[in-house]
Design an enzyme around this catalytic site. Structure first.
Site, PDB file in Angstrom:
ATOM      1  N   ARG A 106       0.819  -1.154  -0.088  1.00 18.81           N
ATOM      2  CA  ARG A 106      -0.011   0.101  -0.281  1.00 18.81           C
ATOM      3  C   ARG A 106       0.875   1.349   0.134  1.00 18.81           C
ATOM      4  NH1 ARG A 106      -5.118   1.998  -0.963  1.00 18.81           N
ATOM      5  NH2 ARG A 106      -6.044   3.194   0.616  1.00 18.81           N
ATOM      6  N   SER A 144      -7.542   1.190   3.312  1.00 21.37           N
ATOM      7  CA  SER A 144      -8.065   0.710   2.081  1.00 21.37           C
ATOM      8  C   SER A 144      -9.120  -0.130   2.281  1.00 21.37           C
ATOM      9  CB  SER A 144      -6.982  -0.108   1.338  1.00 21.37           C
ATOM     10  OG  SER A 144      -7.364  -0.635   0.192  1.00 21.37           O
ATOM     11  N   SER A 145     -10.021  -0.440   1.307  1.00 18.85           N
ATOM     12  CA  SER A 145     -11.098  -1.452   1.202  1.00 18.85           C
ATOM     13  C   SER A 145     -10.930  -2.579   0.326  1.00 18.85           C
ATOM     14  CB  SER A 145     -12.417  -0.733   0.700  1.00 18.85           C
ATOM     15  OG  SER A 145     -12.938   0.061   1.647  1.00 18.85           O
ATOM     16  N   ASN A 161      -5.934   4.628  -6.872  1.00 19.70           N
ATOM     17  CA  ASN A 161      -7.307   4.916  -6.313  1.00 19.70           C
ATOM     18  C   ASN A 161      -8.282   5.384  -7.580  1.00 19.70           C
ATOM     19  OD1 ASN A 161      -9.252   5.453  -4.386  1.00 19.70           O
ATOM     20  ND2 ASN A 161      -8.426   7.770  -4.422  1.00 19.70           N
ATOM     21  N   THR A 215      -9.795   0.346  -9.654  1.00 22.94           N
ATOM     22  CA  THR A 215      -8.768  -0.391  -9.068  1.00 22.94           C
ATOM     23  C   THR A 215      -9.152  -1.670  -9.823  1.00 22.94           C
ATOM     24  OG1 THR A 215      -9.284   0.569  -6.892  1.00 22.94           O
ATOM     25  CG2 THR A 215      -8.441  -1.816  -6.949  1.00 22.94           C
ATOM     26  N   GLY A 274     -13.813  -1.182  -6.749  1.00 21.62           N
ATOM     27  CA  GLY A 274     -15.287  -0.753  -6.295  1.00 21.62           C
ATOM     28  C   GLY A 274     -15.234   0.250  -5.018  1.00 21.62           C
ATOM     29  N   GLY A 275     -14.079   0.809  -4.651  1.00 21.50           N
ATOM     30  CA  GLY A 275     -13.757   1.653  -3.543  1.00 21.50           C
ATOM     31  C   GLY A 275     -14.656   0.945  -2.352  1.00 21.50           C
ATOM     32  N   ASP A 329      -7.973   8.617   0.654  1.00 21.56           N
ATOM     33  CA  ASP A 329      -8.362   7.550   1.397  1.00 21.56           C
ATOM     34  C   ASP A 329      -8.236   7.725   2.898  1.00 21.56           C
ATOM     35  OD1 ASP A 329      -9.373   5.946  -0.779  1.00 21.56           O
ATOM     36  OD2 ASP A 329      -7.847   4.527  -0.725  1.00 21.56           O
TER      37      ASP A 329
HETATM   38  O1  DON Z   1      -8.061   1.486  -1.321  1.00 18.62           O
HETATM   39  C1  DON Z   1      -9.054   1.624  -1.507  1.00 18.62           C
HETATM   40  O2  DON Z   1      -9.983   1.299  -1.066  1.00 18.62           O
HETATM   41  C2  DON Z   1      -9.407   2.537  -2.711  1.00 18.62           C
HETATM   42  N1  DON Z   1      -8.246   3.266  -3.251  1.00 18.62           N
HETATM   43  C3  DON Z   1      -9.819   1.629  -3.895  1.00 18.62           C
HETATM   44  C4  DON Z   1     -10.339   2.522  -5.212  1.00 18.62           C
HETATM   45  C5  DON Z   1     -11.066   1.815  -5.971  1.00 18.62           C
HETATM   46  O3  DON Z   1     -11.602   0.609  -5.861  1.00 18.62           O
HETATM   47  C6  DON Z   1     -11.704   2.462  -7.175  1.00 18.62           C
HETATM   48  N2  DON Z   1     -12.467   1.670  -8.105  1.00 18.62           N
HETATM   49  N3  DON Z   1     -13.397   1.371  -8.672  1.00 18.62           N
END
Ligand code: DON
Length: 566
Positions: A104, A450-451, A399, A379, A471-472, A421
């Protein structure tokens, strides 16, 4: 004519690239790809094809994962990267062990808690999401090198070779890529370095069938191939990054880069209806909350897939977990996170007391619980199995799609905007509507929460399901639903990936659903007190299921991934 010419030229000179235009489809949308020796599922066709080639040449799952990691930095710059970071979970058949590598991004040493607040103490989202300040110290190169050195068989130069070739000779632009550039065009045009790469010299767009060459990126990758991670974290590239940062108000210095270290972490472990669940530990919240939600749901017999009763229970569990996420989760190198407590069956048993089986509990009435033991918009996820039974589940990211939209001068490399984040102000949402507090406040050298949830499920001690998603905030619930669909609803892996998804993250207090959920179900949920909103699709869960010695691969129909086996 230009299109025909380019196809002709590629047919003659780059026959393997032309294969990249042949879409390989399973028999129907509910049939997974099936194979015996190896399986690769990624979000991008060239990456999957090269991955399969690595396996066929005798490389193991880690060799394949690392090669794909670098290839996607070239062919899928929306999320594939060397300027970002992520997490790799791997199952080593020889050691019968699941290992977690944390690569990360970290906050630069000069980062401060209030760095994104304006004069009125509000978050300046332009700064936290689209500026040089939004960049964390990248971890991908060090993480990939660590995985390869410890668990691979290829040299770093060998793993980089396909990426270098693709950057130098180019690849054929497809619809996804062309459209994604158009989507971010306005933002790219603010940065001459980005414009120079993602637009043609005359300023026009790259269209389907064009060849996309990235010579600067090829040179950067070549430096890494010849000098190892030093070629990225010290010397010319590090200086280019630090200079560009200095000139544009960013914080990353050569010392930040030289000090970056990936980390081996203990993965999160839980059990669910006779399966062993391994997923990512902090600084990701993914594994903790997947196991927490599974622990809650294990107390119920789920009454069918996507029925109102099942969705209600899932959503009530999700709200409790996301409320805990906001309070407790952060980088365990800086804050104490009660992971043992949050993932314990006992804690889940206490949480279910708050769940009314017939009525929604309003999010305003849900607070973070008290776990018992307190102890110390892109992502991409891909899943791999090799013939020795090794597995890799990897999620990495810039991100946003194309990160901050900024190419670092002279490197060809996009930089992440992952500093967003962090929780820049307690109670104020980030790009994914997630809120947080002190545990995820900005501190120098800290990793932002992070997720990302790369997950490996074992059954009888052997890999059973390899999954994860972009997917954040929705990564956790997407990954969760693939697990539930397989274990509770007995779906094959393609059905499990295709099925309509739902999501609740405590705040905002609403169930987000994809199109396709039965109207009667929505009515029932509404009558139980839920607010239901239909929005865009969620996630891209490239997954593999292993059954009776066969590998079943499923790419997600929501995006443009490809599963291939041999
Ligand atoms: O680490 C995280 O949780 C976010 N930066 C992830 C971002 C993400 O999945 C965007 N995509 N669709």
């Amino acid at each position: 004519m230009k299109y025909l010419l380019s196809v002709f030229c590629i047919t003659i000179f780059c026959s393997n690239m032309v294969q990249a235009l042949n879409i390989i489809m399973p028999e129907d949308i509910f049939t997974p790809v099936q194979a015996k020796n190896g399986m690769v599922v990624t979000s991008e066709q060239i990456a999957t094809e090269i991955g399969i080639q690595v396996l066929k040449n005798g490389g193991n799952a880690v060799d394949t994962a690392v090669t794909i990691g670098f290839v996607m930095s070239v062919t899928f710059p929306q999320a594939g990267n060397i300027g970002g970071g992520g997490f790799m979970l791997l199952y080593s058949a020889k050691n019968n062990k699941v290992i977690a590598i944390d690569y990360r991004e970290k906050a630069p040493a000069q980062a401060t808690k209030d760095m994104f607040l304006n004069k009125t103490s509000e978050i300046d989202y332009q700064k936290s999401q689209f500026s040089y300040l939004s960049a964390g110290v990248p971890g991908t190169v060090a993480g990939m090198a660590m995985a390869l050195e410890k668990y691979g068989t290829l040299s770093l130069a060998e793993a980089l070779a396909p990426a270098i070739k693709l950057a130098e000779e180019g690849f054929i632009v497809n619809h996804t890529f062309s459209n994604s550039i158009k989507h971010r065009a306005k933002n790219f045009q603010q940065h001459p370095t980005t414009t120079a790469i993602f637009f043609k010299p005359d300023g026009s767009f790259y269209e389907v069938g064009d060849i996309f060459i990235q010579q600067d990126l090829a040179n950067t990758l070549k430096l890494i191939a010849s000098q190892g991670i030093k070629g990225f974290y010290t010397g010319k590239i590090a200086e280019l990054i630090a200079n560009d940062m200095r000139q544009h108000g960013g914080l990353i210095t050569t010392a930040d880069l030289a000090n970056y270290q990936p980390k081996l972490r203990e993965p999160i472990f839980g059990t669910y209806r006779g399966h062993d669940i391994y997923s990512m530990s902090p600084p990701s919240s993914g594994g903790t909350h997947i196991v927490q939600i599974l622990n809650i749901l294990e107390n119920y017999k789920l009454a069918g897939h996507n029925t109102a009763a099942t969705i209600h229970l899932m959503v009530e569990a999700m709200k409790l977990a996301y409320a805990d996420r906001a309070k407790y989760l952060g980088d365990t190198d800086f804050v104490t996170v009660p992971v043992k407590g949050l993932t314990s069956k006992l804690y889940a048993a206490s949480l279910i007391q708050q769940i009314n089986k017939l009525k929604a509990t309003a999010s305003k009435d849900i607070y973070a619980g008290k776990p018992t033991s307190y102890e110390s918009n892109e992502t991409t996820h891909y899943s791999i199995m090799d013939k020795e039974g090794n597995a890799v589940s990897n999620t990495y990211s810039l991100n946003f799609s194309y990160g901050a939209g900024i190419v670092i001068k002279g490197t060809g490399m996009l930089i992440n905007n992952t500093m967003d984040d962090f929780s820049s102000k307690p109670g104020q949402p980030n790009a994914y509507g997630l809120i947080g507090g002190i545990a995820n406040a900005i501190e120098p050298n800290k990793r932002m929460l992070s997720s990302m949830s790369p997950t490996i499920v074992l059954k009888n001690g052997k890999p059973f399901l390899i999954t994860g998603s972009p997917g954040g905030s929705k990564i956790i619930t997407t990954t969760l639903q693939v697990i539930l669909n397989v274990i509770d609803h007995d779906m094959n892996i393609q059905e499990a990936v295709n099925a309509v998804r739902i999501h609740h993250q405590w705040l905002p207090d609403q169930i987000r659903i994809e199109k396709g959920l039965n109207l009667d179900t929505i009515k029932l949920l509404t009558s139980m007190g839920h607010k239901v909103v239909v929005k865009n699709t969620m996630g891209d869960a490239s997954s593999i299921l292993i059954k009776n010695g066969l590998y079943y691969g499923a790419s997600d129909p929501r995006r443009f991934g490809v599963a291939l086996g041999y």
